[in-house]
Design a protein around this motif. Structure first.
Motif, PDB file in Angstrom:
ATOM      1  N   LEU A 354      -4.605 -29.427   5.060  1.00 58.10           N
ATOM      2  CA  LEU A 354      -5.747 -29.638   5.950  1.00 58.10           C
ATOM      3  C   LEU A 354      -6.181 -31.100   5.956  1.00 58.10           C
ATOM      4  O   LEU A 354      -6.730 -31.577   6.964  1.00 58.10           O
ATOM      5  N   LEU A 355      -5.976 -31.773   4.846  1.00 58.95           N
ATOM      6  CA  LEU A 355      -6.355 -33.184   4.763  1.00 58.95           C
ATOM      7  C   LEU A 355      -5.310 -34.102   5.370  1.00 58.95           C
ATOM      8  O   LEU A 355      -5.647 -35.158   5.921  1.00 58.95           O
ATOM      9  N   GLU A 356      -4.037 -33.719   5.276  1.00 56.77           N
ATOM     10  CA  GLU A 356      -2.949 -34.646   5.596  1.00 56.77           C
ATOM     11  C   GLU A 356      -2.334 -34.441   6.966  1.00 56.77           C
ATOM     12  O   GLU A 356      -1.800 -35.400   7.544  1.00 56.77           O
ATOM     13  N   GLU A 357      -2.354 -33.210   7.511  1.00 55.87           N
ATOM     14  CA  GLU A 357      -1.708 -32.963   8.797  1.00 55.87           C
ATOM     15  C   GLU A 357      -2.692 -33.237   9.930  1.00 55.87           C
ATOM     16  O   GLU A 357      -3.711 -32.538  10.054  1.00 55.87           O
ATOM     17  N   PRO A 358      -2.426 -34.209  10.757  1.00 55.60           N
ATOM     18  CA  PRO A 358      -3.377 -34.581  11.815  1.00 55.60           C
ATOM     19  C   PRO A 358      -3.672 -33.407  12.754  1.00 55.60           C
ATOM     20  O   PRO A 358      -2.760 -32.731  13.241  1.00 55.60           O
ATOM     21  N   GLY A 359      -4.954 -33.142  12.961  1.00 54.22           N
ATOM     22  CA  GLY A 359      -5.387 -32.134  13.914  1.00 54.22           C
ATOM     23  C   GLY A 359      -5.345 -30.706  13.423  1.00 54.22           C
ATOM     24  O   GLY A 359      -5.837 -29.805  14.111  1.00 54.22           O
ATOM     25  N   LEU A 360      -4.755 -30.451  12.250  1.00 53.29           N
ATOM     26  CA  LEU A 360      -4.610 -29.070  11.787  1.00 53.29           C
ATOM     27  C   LEU A 360      -5.961 -28.417  11.513  1.00 53.29           C
ATOM     28  O   LEU A 360      -6.231 -27.308  11.987  1.00 53.29           O
ATOM     29  N   ALA A 361      -6.816 -29.089  10.742  1.00 54.31           N
ATOM     30  CA  ALA A 361      -8.109 -28.497  10.409  1.00 54.31           C
ATOM     31  C   ALA A 361      -8.938 -28.240  11.663  1.00 54.31           C
ATOM     32  O   ALA A 361      -9.593 -27.188  11.786  1.00 54.31           O
ATOM     33  N   GLU A 362      -8.893 -29.170  12.615  1.00 56.46           N
ATOM     34  CA  GLU A 362      -9.664 -28.995  13.845  1.00 56.46           C
ATOM     35  C   GLU A 362      -9.136 -27.812  14.659  1.00 56.46           C
ATOM     36  O   GLU A 362      -9.914 -27.006  15.168  1.00 56.46           O
ATOM     37  N   ARG A 363      -7.816 -27.699  14.762  1.00 55.14           N
ATOM     38  CA  ARG A 363      -7.240 -26.602  15.545  1.00 55.14           C
ATOM     39  C   ARG A 363      -7.568 -25.253  14.918  1.00 55.14           C
ATOM     40  O   ARG A 363      -7.951 -24.300  15.609  1.00 55.14           O
ATOM     41  N   LEU A 364      -7.433 -25.154  13.607  1.00 54.52           N
ATOM     42  CA  LEU A 364      -7.733 -23.895  12.933  1.00 54.52           C
ATOM     43  C   LEU A 364      -9.219 -23.567  13.021  1.00 54.52           C
ATOM     44  O   LEU A 364      -9.597 -22.394  13.171  1.00 54.52           O
ATOM     45  N   GLY A 365     -10.066 -24.585  12.923  1.00 56.67           N
ATOM     46  CA  GLY A 365     -11.506 -24.349  13.045  1.00 56.67           C
ATOM     47  C   GLY A 365     -11.884 -23.817  14.412  1.00 56.67           C
ATOM     48  O   GLY A 365     -12.730 -22.912  14.541  1.00 56.67           O
ATOM     49  N   GLN A 366     -11.257 -24.347  15.456  1.00 56.98           N
ATOM     50  CA  GLN A 366     -11.527 -23.856  16.806  1.00 56.98           C
ATOM     51  C   GLN A 366     -11.042 -22.418  16.967  1.00 56.98           C
ATOM     52  O   GLN A 366     -11.730 -21.579  17.561  1.00 56.98           O
ATOM     53  N   GLY A 367      -9.864 -22.125  16.437  1.00 53.27           N
ATOM     54  CA  GLY A 367      -9.359 -20.759  16.494  1.00 53.27           C
ATOM     55  C   GLY A 367     -10.222 -19.802  15.708  1.00 53.27           C
ATOM     56  O   GLY A 367     -10.418 -18.643  16.108  1.00 53.27           O
ATOM     57  N   ALA A 368     -10.765 -20.274  14.584  1.00 52.72           N
ATOM     58  CA  ALA A 368     -11.628 -19.439  13.761  1.00 52.72           C
ATOM     59  C   ALA A 368     -12.896 -19.041  14.513  1.00 52.72           C
ATOM     60  O   ALA A 368     -13.294 -17.874  14.522  1.00 52.72           O
ATOM     61  N   ARG A 369     -13.522 -20.012  15.157  1.00 53.97           N
ATOM     62  CA  ARG A 369     -14.740 -19.701  15.899  1.00 53.97           C
ATOM     63  C   ARG A 369     -14.462 -18.731  17.049  1.00 53.97           C
ATOM     64  O   ARG A 369     -15.221 -17.789  17.273  1.00 53.97           O
ATOM     65  N   ALA A 370     -13.356 -18.948  17.761  1.00 54.23           N
ATOM     66  CA  ALA A 370     -13.026 -18.071  18.884  1.00 54.23           C
ATOM     67  C   ALA A 370     -12.788 -16.643  18.404  1.00 54.23           C
ATOM     68  O   ALA A 370     -13.250 -15.675  19.035  1.00 54.23           O
ATOM     69  N   ARG A 371     -12.091 -16.468  17.284  1.00 57.51           N
ATOM     70  CA  ARG A 371     -11.833 -15.115  16.778  1.00 57.51           C
ATOM     71  C   ARG A 371     -13.120 -14.452  16.295  1.00 57.51           C
ATOM     72  O   ARG A 371     -13.328 -13.250  16.504  1.00 57.51           O
ATOM     73  N   ALA A 372     -13.995 -15.201  15.662  1.00 58.99           N
ATOM     74  CA  ALA A 372     -15.265 -14.629  15.208  1.00 58.99           C
ATOM     75  C   ALA A 372     -16.063 -14.083  16.382  1.00 58.99           C
ATOM     76  O   ALA A 372     -16.592 -12.970  16.327  1.00 58.99           O
ATOM     77  N   VAL A 373     -16.148 -14.859  17.452  1.00 62.23           N
ATOM     78  CA  VAL A 373     -16.922 -14.438  18.627  1.00 62.23           C
ATOM     79  C   VAL A 373     -16.280 -13.221  19.293  1.00 62.23           C
ATOM     80  O   VAL A 373     -16.971 -12.289  19.729  1.00 62.23           O
ATOM     81  N   GLU A 374     -14.966 -13.197  19.351  1.00 55.84           N
ATOM     82  CA  GLU A 374     -14.269 -12.120  20.053  1.00 55.84           C
ATOM     83  C   GLU A 374     -14.288 -10.812  19.277  1.00 55.84           C
ATOM     84  O   GLU A 374     -14.444  -9.730  19.861  1.00 55.84           O
ATOM     85  N   GLN A 375     -14.157 -10.881  17.949  1.00 54.23           N
ATOM     86  CA  GLN A 375     -13.918  -9.668  17.165  1.00 54.23           C
ATOM     87  C   GLN A 375     -15.076  -9.230  16.276  1.00 54.23           C
ATOM     88  O   GLN A 375     -15.166  -8.048  15.942  1.00 54.23           O
ATOM     89  N   PHE A 376     -15.961 -10.132  15.880  1.00 55.00           N
ATOM     90  CA  PHE A 376     -16.845  -9.829  14.756  1.00 55.00           C
ATOM     91  C   PHE A 376     -18.333  -9.978  15.066  1.00 55.00           C
ATOM     92  O   PHE A 376     -19.122 -10.244  14.170  1.00 55.00           O
ATOM     93  N   ARG A 377     -18.729  -9.789  16.309  1.00 56.46           N
ATOM     94  CA  ARG A 377     -20.159  -9.831  16.641  1.00 56.46           C
ATOM     95  C   ARG A 377     -20.837  -8.540  16.218  1.00 56.46           C
ATOM     96  O   ARG A 377     -20.290  -7.450  16.346  1.00 56.46           O
ATOM     97  N   HIS A 378     -22.081  -8.645  15.755  1.00 55.41           N
ATOM     98  CA  HIS A 378     -22.800  -7.483  15.254  1.00 55.41           C
ATOM     99  C   HIS A 378     -23.079  -6.451  16.335  1.00 55.41           C
ATOM    100  O   HIS A 378     -23.060  -5.247  16.063  1.00 55.41           O
ATOM    101  N   ASP A 379     -23.334  -6.892  17.573  1.00 60.79           N
ATOM    102  CA  ASP A 379     -23.640  -5.925  18.622  1.00 60.79           C
ATOM    103  C   ASP A 379     -22.398  -5.127  19.011  1.00 60.79           C
ATOM    104  O   ASP A 379     -22.490  -3.924  19.313  1.00 60.79           O
ATOM    105  N   VAL A 380     -21.233  -5.771  18.986  1.00 65.90           N
ATOM    106  CA  VAL A 380     -19.985  -5.048  19.254  1.00 65.90           C
ATOM    107  C   VAL A 380     -19.760  -3.999  18.169  1.00 65.90           C
ATOM    108  O   VAL A 380     -19.390  -2.846  18.456  1.00 65.90           O
ATOM    109  N   MET A 381     -19.975  -4.362  16.917  1.00 64.87           N
ATOM    110  CA  MET A 381     -19.829  -3.423  15.812  1.00 64.87           C
ATOM    111  C   MET A 381     -20.774  -2.231  15.983  1.00 64.87           C
ATOM    112  O   MET A 381     -20.379  -1.069  15.775  1.00 64.87           O
ATOM    113  N   ALA A 382     -22.016  -2.492  16.352  1.00 64.95           N
ATOM    114  CA  ALA A 382     -22.986  -1.408  16.501  1.00 64.95           C
ATOM    115  C   ALA A 382     -22.586  -0.448  17.614  1.00 64.95           C
ATOM    116  O   ALA A 382     -22.683   0.775  17.466  1.00 64.95           O
TER     117      ALA A 382
END
Length: 410
Positions: A354-382
């Protein structure tokens, strides 16, 4: 869905309830609040984890009083505990409190396990409203206690209309869930993501303060300090990578963890933050380079802190625990990196990527946020949970256990 759930009476049986810390505790509160927002009448019955009203740790094993309160629209009864013996809570007032809750009218009882005290209390009742059980985790480490307790679990799981697994990945490795496979449904745990997606001014101020104090890179661990969290693996990995490790949480391994950090020579690079208030925690996630989630046993079935980090746009380094939902929540190469269980060198190597590969941390962080919104919202769970309740309420007679009443009881 709101019209269908209006007036539905739901009784959640948890072990503890916030401010007690822990993944199951957060889930019960999140689900109860979200169901109430959809029109259900929701109650929670749990153990009072503390002598006073503001404790966050349920490691306390003394005597606590019974008290009732309201968490917004959710009625919460915290039943007093007289003692805790071999992980069993002595609660003489539980039968009365449970019967009182049932007499107020209940359409669905939703039990969250492992929860030995509540299992025994329900086993003792000759009848129950329709029962749904969320199986958060098998009993892994306490093998003798688990074997002795299994007959009581079997009785209750037989009576249940539906069993909920937090991920399909967990089912093949769970002897109990496999035994009742036809009744198992999947319900991924969700969170109220807004505090992480749109942080408050206080959270942003906390982020700036953590960045200034810890510098970069900042590695974060969040959770109770218990055997399956992989704390010692994280400390060993820290010897192989630069940066500061912030450990958020309390638990029985804290003092041993501090001693291990001294022995490894990283004492000055570890911040033991203890329990953090919500805004401080959001700030810590935002300041972090990655969340380290090196859990090492199937007792870790999911990992809600992974979702918190993902919603904050932070990559997750987790472990490939067999038959656990952990590597399903955060997907390797999409929202973070997954390493072998107990492998400190692999954890450090992933951190260095994550420290050495250019853009890796940013790309994974963006994917992480998108997956959280799509799959793990509390109202969807309810909404999904209420659909499962509707399915449980419609179970035909031939699926019900023998010898039970027909009028809305199972």
């Amino acid at each position: 869905m709101i019209r269908a759930s209006a007036g539905l009476r739901v009784l959640h049986l948890g072990k503890f309830y916030p401010p007690a810390s822990g993944g199951m505790e957060v889930h019960v509160q999140t689900l109860a609040r979200a169901q109430a927002a959809l029109g259900a009448r929701v109650e929670v019955l749990c153990i009072n984890h503390a002598q006073g009203g503001d404790g966050v740790s349920h490691e306390f094993h003394g005597r606590s009083p019974t008290r009732e309160e309201w968490d917004g629209p959710v009625r919460v009864t915290r039943v007093g505990r007289w003692a805790s013996v071999l992980r069993m809570d002595v609660m003489p007032e539980l039968p009365r409190a449970l019967l009182q809750a049932l007499m107020r009218g209940v359409d669905i009882v939703h039990l969250h396990t492992p929860n030995p005290t509540m299992v025994l209390a329900l086993d003792a009742l000759p009848w129950l409203p329709p029962l749904v059980i969320t199986h958060h985790s098998d009993i892994i480490r306490q093998k003798v206690a688990g074997a002795l307790f299994r007959p009581f679990e079997l009785v209750l799981y037989t009576r249940a209309r539906r069993l909920i697994a937090t991920s399909s990945a967990y089912v093949p490795g769970s002897p109990l869930l496999k035994r009742f496979r036809n009744k198992v449904r999947e319900l991924p745990l969700g969170l109220e993501l807004d505090p992480f997606l749109t942080p408050s001014p206080a959270a942003l101020a906390a982020e700036a303060r953590w960045r200034e104090q810890a510098g970069t890179p900042l590695w974060l661990m969040v959770g109770r300090l218990v055997y399956y969290k992989g704390l010692f693996t994280a400390l060993e990995a820290l010897t192989r990578v630069s940066g500061q490790l912030m450990v958020v949480g309390v638990g029985p391994l804290e003092q041993e963890g501090k001693a291990r950090a001294r022995a490894l020579g990283v004492e000055g690079r570890v911040t033991w933050a203890g329990y953090l208030p919500p805004d401080e925690l959001v700030g810590a996630y935002r300041a972090a380079t990655a969340l380290w989630f090196p859990s090492n046993a199937r007792s870790e079935a999911y990992g809600l802190s992974q979702i918190e980090a993902m919603a904050s746009g932070v990559p997750v380094i987790n472990t490939a625990i067999p038959h656990s939902g952990v590597p399903w929540v955060s997907l390797s190469g999409q929202t973070g990196l997954t390493v072998p269980v107990g492998d400190a060198e692999a954890l450090a190597r992933a951190a260095r990527r994550l420290l050495e590969e250019p853009g890796l941390a940013e790309r994974l962080g963006q994917g992480a946020r998108a997956r959280a919104v799509e799959q793990f919202r509390h109202d969807v769970m309810a909404e999904r949970s209420l659909a499962l309740y509707a399915e449980a309420l419609s179970v035909p007679w031939e699926e019900r256990p023998r010898g039970t009443p027909a009028e809305g009881r199972s």
